[in-house]
Write an enzyme that holds these catalytic residues in place. Structure first.
Site: not given
Length: 266
Positions: A104, A211, A241
């Protein structure tokens, strides 16, 4: 796991180490926004079982490191902090290859790390990376006040236990995003987009096609610019995610290990 307290760019930096008695490579884990390296205990265990000595910082303003919570004014400082932890790892294991695994926001940091220090790396892994076209920061910055809308635990994984643990974790930030960090996101996305690719460095991109926090289409352009040739993609149907915490994580870990076997062999 053991902890080290280092001098970071903006105060004390806590680095986690999962040691290995006879490692064959070093893995640097780079965590995402609002969380901390301790959430990667299982990932570190998988990597350790594969022969890695694993190191992972809590970024400034995150976890047990110093700084106002979730405030990052310049991601170049975070990259430098990761390099400090890499120095700790190299001092302990000077002859071993190093791989960087970023998730991320950590994917953005890892991508920039590879642009700055790619010649020192054997491989780069990006999981649900904030890279390319991520609309959230500019959308929030256009508002007079940043809404107090924390990350929904249900957006992380199809596994309810992941969301439950996240919501109960006192080291996770459960408040709103902060303007300096959003501004730094915008600048660094532009920097990474304009700084060129990572050459022949092997890159593995992992992403869930459901996601909702860092949508797949937005990341694709950034990953393709970063590694137009030496790139392996694994896109997981239905995954959200955090693919390392997903219901199909055994598949994800298998893909990760298979990629690392190839990268380290070459």
């Amino acid at each position: 796991m053991t902890e080290h307290v280092l001098t970071g760019t903006r105060g004390t930096l806590t680095a986690h180490e999962w040691p290995h008695p006879r490692p064959r490579y070093v893995a640097l884990l780079v965590h995402g926004y609002g969380e901390h390296a301790g959430r990667y205990q299982e990932t570190a265990g998988v990597l350790g079982g594969h022969g890695a000595a694993v190191f992972a910082p809590d970024h400034m303003g995150h976890g047990r490191s110093a700084g106002e919570r979730v405030v990052i004014e310049d991601f170049e400082d975070v990259v430098t902090d990761v390099h400090t932890v890499a120095g700790l790892a190299r001092a302990a294991h000077p002859e071993l290859p190093v791989v960087v695994i970023g998730h991320s926001m950590g994917g953005l940091v890892a991508a920039r790390y590879a642009q700055r220090y790619g010649a020192t790396l054997a491989a780069l892994v990006l999981s649900g990376p904030v890279i390319g076209n991520w609309a959230l920061p500019e959308r929030l910055l256009a508002l007079d006040e940043i809404p107090d809308a924390p990350i929904s635990p249900g957006a992380l994984s199809r596994d309810p236990a992941t969301g439950t643990a996240y919501a109960a974790d006192p080291l996770v930030w459960h408040g709103p995003m902060k303007r300096p960090t959003l501004e730094a996101f915008v600048r660094t996305l532009e920097t990474v987009a304009g700084a060129g690719g990572v050459g022949p460095l092997p890159l593995l991109w992992l992403h869930g096609d459901d996601d909702r926090l860092v949508p797949l289409p937005g990341s694709r352009g950034g990953v393709e610019r970063l590694a137009p040739d030496a790139r392996t993609e694994r896109i997981y149907a239905g995954a959200r995610h955090e693919v390392f915490h997903e219901t199909n994580k055994a598949e994800v870990f298998g893909d990760l290990i298979h990629f690392l076997d190839g990268a380290l062999a070459s």
